[in-house]
Every structure is written in structure tokens, then in C-alpha cells.
Design an enzyme around this catalytic site. Structure first.
Site, PDB file in Angstrom:
ATOM      1  N   GLY A 168     -33.975  24.129  20.202  1.00  0.00           N
ATOM      2  CA  GLY A 168     -34.236  23.566  21.574  1.00  0.00           C
ATOM      3  C   GLY A 168     -33.580  24.529  22.666  1.00  0.00           C
ATOM      4  O   GLY A 168     -33.225  25.480  22.039  1.00  0.00           O
ATOM      5  N   LYS A 176     -30.443  13.492  17.670  1.00  0.00           N
ATOM      6  CA  LYS A 176     -31.192  14.672  17.509  1.00  0.00           C
ATOM      7  C   LYS A 176     -32.443  14.690  17.149  1.00  0.00           C
ATOM      8  O   LYS A 176     -32.838  13.534  16.824  1.00  0.00           O
ATOM      9  CB  LYS A 176     -30.357  15.900  16.769  1.00  0.00           C
ATOM     10  CG  LYS A 176     -29.021  16.294  17.303  1.00  0.00           C
ATOM     11  CD  LYS A 176     -28.158  17.311  16.464  1.00  0.00           C
ATOM     12  CE  LYS A 176     -29.000  18.574  16.229  1.00  0.00           C
ATOM     13  NZ  LYS A 176     -29.577  19.183  17.133  1.00  0.00           N
ATOM     14  N   GLY A 201     -35.350  15.663  19.344  1.00  0.00           N
ATOM     15  CA  GLY A 201     -36.235  15.543  20.568  1.00  0.00           C
ATOM     16  C   GLY A 201     -36.991  16.582  20.518  1.00  0.00           C
ATOM     17  O   GLY A 201     -38.371  16.636  20.903  1.00  0.00           O
ATOM     18  N   GLU A 243     -32.144  20.755  10.973  1.00  0.00           N
ATOM     19  CA  GLU A 243     -30.859  20.767  11.528  1.00  0.00           C
ATOM     20  C   GLU A 243     -29.849  20.042  10.784  1.00  0.00           C
ATOM     21  O   GLU A 243     -28.665  20.344  10.738  1.00  0.00           O
ATOM     22  CB  GLU A 243     -31.037  20.034  12.966  1.00  0.00           C
ATOM     23  CG  GLU A 243     -31.686  21.017  13.977  1.00  0.00           C
ATOM     24  CD  GLU A 243     -32.065  20.307  15.217  1.00  0.00           C
ATOM     25  OE1 GLU A 243     -32.244  21.210  16.297  1.00  0.00           O
ATOM     26  OE2 GLU A 243     -31.857  19.156  15.404  1.00  0.00           O
ATOM     27  N   LYS A 276     -26.040  14.592  28.603  1.00  0.00           N
ATOM     28  CA  LYS A 276     -26.114  14.320  27.267  1.00  0.00           C
ATOM     29  C   LYS A 276     -24.968  13.413  26.792  1.00  0.00           C
ATOM     30  O   LYS A 276     -25.043  12.688  25.832  1.00  0.00           O
ATOM     31  CB  LYS A 276     -26.297  15.506  26.217  1.00  0.00           C
ATOM     32  CG  LYS A 276     -27.229  16.507  26.417  1.00  0.00           C
ATOM     33  CD  LYS A 276     -28.673  16.132  26.432  1.00  0.00           C
ATOM     34  CE  LYS A 276     -29.735  17.108  26.740  1.00  0.00           C
ATOM     35  NZ  LYS A 276     -29.662  18.149  25.636  1.00  0.00           N
TER      36      LYS A 276
HETATM   37  O1  LIG Z   1     -35.084  18.771  17.444  1.00  0.00           O
HETATM   38  C1  LIG Z   1     -34.637  19.297  18.481  1.00  0.00           C
HETATM   39  C2  LIG Z   1     -33.030  19.380  18.871  1.00  0.00           C
HETATM   40  O2  LIG Z   1     -32.338  18.460  17.946  1.00  0.00           O
HETATM   41  C3  LIG Z   1     -32.225  19.943  19.968  1.00  0.00           C
HETATM   42  O3  LIG Z   1     -31.089  20.293  19.593  1.00  0.00           O
HETATM   43  C4  LIG Z   1     -32.271  18.960  20.846  1.00  0.00           C
HETATM   44  O4  LIG Z   1     -33.452  17.913  21.046  1.00  0.00           O
HETATM   45  C5  LIG Z   1     -31.752  19.258  22.318  1.00  0.00           C
HETATM   46  O5  LIG Z   1     -32.508  20.030  22.944  1.00  0.00           O
HETATM   47  P1  LIG Z   1     -32.109  20.644  24.299  1.00  0.00           P
HETATM   48  O6  LIG Z   1     -30.986  21.689  23.963  1.00  0.00           O
HETATM   49  O7  LIG Z   1     -33.482  21.489  24.627  1.00  0.00           O
HETATM   50  O8  LIG Z   1     -31.793  19.693  25.292  1.00  0.00           O
END
Ligand SMILES: O=C[C@H](O)[C@H](O)[C@H](O)COP(=O)(O)O
Length: 248
Positions: free
Chosen positions: A35, A103, A105, A112, A130
């Protein structure tokens, strides 16, 4: 001129990623999250490594993070028995004050969770948007084996999850695929009254490879808020990240 919400969010992500570098020690084996926030951390780590200030080894939780790590020459370890991580640094889509997370997204939830579970310390880095009073506004992702999709949708519907199959970002007519070639289902529960109970219910549905609830896994969370970064640990008052001393 006031910064836009997006600029502020990006800045908070950058601040949290920068603060996370205090958790890194020479010689560590590090899990690299996925991410945009984790990418900021990988970039900082890569720069330190390039400057010869640090020697670490790592494993990435997605092809995208692996590609980024490679671009900096970060030495990457393949999965093998007995491999453990001193520290994994990753982002989150939602988190509450008990450090429960949603998690996935970006679709990287399976790898992960594998690395989070194989880590002695999971550090979550996030912008202030968040942190929520109750998980569930962000759709809960599931990684699903393609053959099982119809029955998984029926089962999640029966739980009130209003599931939708995630479309591919580039081509809306196609379904998104994970790095493992599986599908992604997003559940719209809106509010998760009992995340632990829901996790058990989802684990019992055949065909769900993994769900995006990360419960009891995060050791600490770094949240960028305005110009500051605070550290949150379960059952403790938030502390300024620069003053935090219980580093791994
Ligand atoms: O699959 C993606 C992960 O869980 C990411 O860590 C999560 O979506 C957060 O992403 P970002 O840092 O872009 O907000």
C-alpha cells in the site's frame, strides 16, 4: 493556502513512515507491507541502505512492494521454514483503539497476514483518517478461491455482509485477481459489533483463503496527525513517537 485533505493525508502517511525508521535496527530481518504508506517506508529504508547506513534483509507482502524493494537493491529473502521477522511495517485501512485492523484494500491481505503472524513485532503506520471508533465502514476484504465464489457470496450474504466482487482496476468487466490468482470479495457490514466472532464465522466458510481482520497481531500503531506522530499500544495512552522508548 490550506493544504487539501489529500495533501494532508499524504503528509501524515509520510510522517508515520519516517517515524517508523526509529524502530529499525542494523541487521534486522524486516517484513515489508503493501500500500501507499508502506511504500513510503520501503523508500526510506531503501535510501538508508543505498547510503550504506543500514544492512537489513527483507521479504515483501506483495509483488508491488517486492518490485519497489528491488529497485533500491534491498536484499530479499524467499519464504522458507524457520524464517521469522524482527519487525514488519505495514499500513491499514481501518484501526480501532484496541489495535484491531481491517486490511486488504489493496488486495495484499493474505501475504500480509502470513508475515504479520511470522513477525516478532508488527508496526502499523497510518494517517489519522484510519483510526475509527468502530471497525466496518471500510468494506472488509476476503481473498476467495474462484471455484468457491458463489457459495462464499451466499454465506457472506447470510451473515449480513452484502458482498461485492471486486472489479479489476484497469478493466471493470474483469474481476480483480490477487498475487495468488484468487478473487477479492468486499463485505459491507457497515459496523462490526463483534470482530472476533465475525472472524470465526468467516474462517468457517470453505473457499475463503483469508479475511482482512487482523486481530491481536499489531504490536503498536504509529499515526500521523497534523505535524505529529503518536504511538498507540493496547491499553496505553498515546505517546509522541519521538519520545517513545519501548523499541524492539
Ligand atoms: O492490501 C493492502 C494493504 O492492506 C494496505 O496496507 C492497506 O490497504 C492500506 O493502504 P494505504 O497505506 O495505501 O492506505
Amino acid at each position: 493556502m490550506q493544504p487539501s485533505t489529500q495533501e494532508q493525508t499524504d503528509k501524515e502517511k509520510q510522517l508515520a513512515a519516517t517515524a517508523a525508521m526509529r524502530w529499525v535496527r542494523d541487521g534486522m530481518v524486516i517484513g515489508l507491507g503493501s500500500g501507499s504508506t508502506a511504500a513510503q517506508f520501503i523508500t526510506l529504508l531503501g535510501q538508508e541502505l543505498r547510503d550504506g547506513k543500514l544492512r537489513i534483509q527483507a521479504t515483501a507482502t506483495s509483488v508491488a512492494s517486492e518490485t519497489l524493494a528491488r529497485s533500491f537493491g534491498i536484499p530479499l529473502l524467499e519464504p522458507r521454514r524457520g524464517l521469522r521477522f524482527d519487525l514488519t511495517v505495514d499500513g491499514a485501512d481501518e484501526l480501532d483503539d484496541q489495535l484491531r485492523l481491517i486490511k486488504g484494500g489493496g488486495g495484499a491481505l493474505l501475504r500480509e497476514k502470513v508475515l504479520a503472524t511470522a513477525s516478532d513485532y508488527l508496526l502499523i503506520i497510518a494517517d489519522s483518517s484510519k483510526l475509527v471508533p468502530q471497525l466496518g465502514q471500510f468494506p472488509l476484504p476476503l481473498e476467495v478461491v474462484p471455484f468457491a465464489l458463489p457459495w462464499v457470496l451466499d454465506a457472506v450474504d447470510a451473515l449480513g455482509g452484502a458482498p461485492t466482487v471486486r472489479p479489476d482496476k484497469q478493466n471493470n468487466q474483469e474481476m480483480a485477481r490477487t498475487d495468488q490468482g484468487n478473487l477479492l470479495v468486499d463485505c459491507h457490514f457497515k459496523a462490526l459489533a463483534d470482530p472476533e466472532q465475525l472472524a470465526l464465522q468467516l474462517q468457517a466458510i470453505p473457499g475463503i483463503v483469508e479475511h482482512g481482520l487482523f486481530l491481536g497481531l499489531a504490536s503498536a500503531v504509529l499515526i500521523g496527525k497534523g505535524e505529529q506522530v503518536v504511538v498507540r499500544k493496547r491499553g496505553a495512552e498515546p505517546v509522541n513517537a519521538m519520545q517513545f522508548t519501548e523499541l524492539p
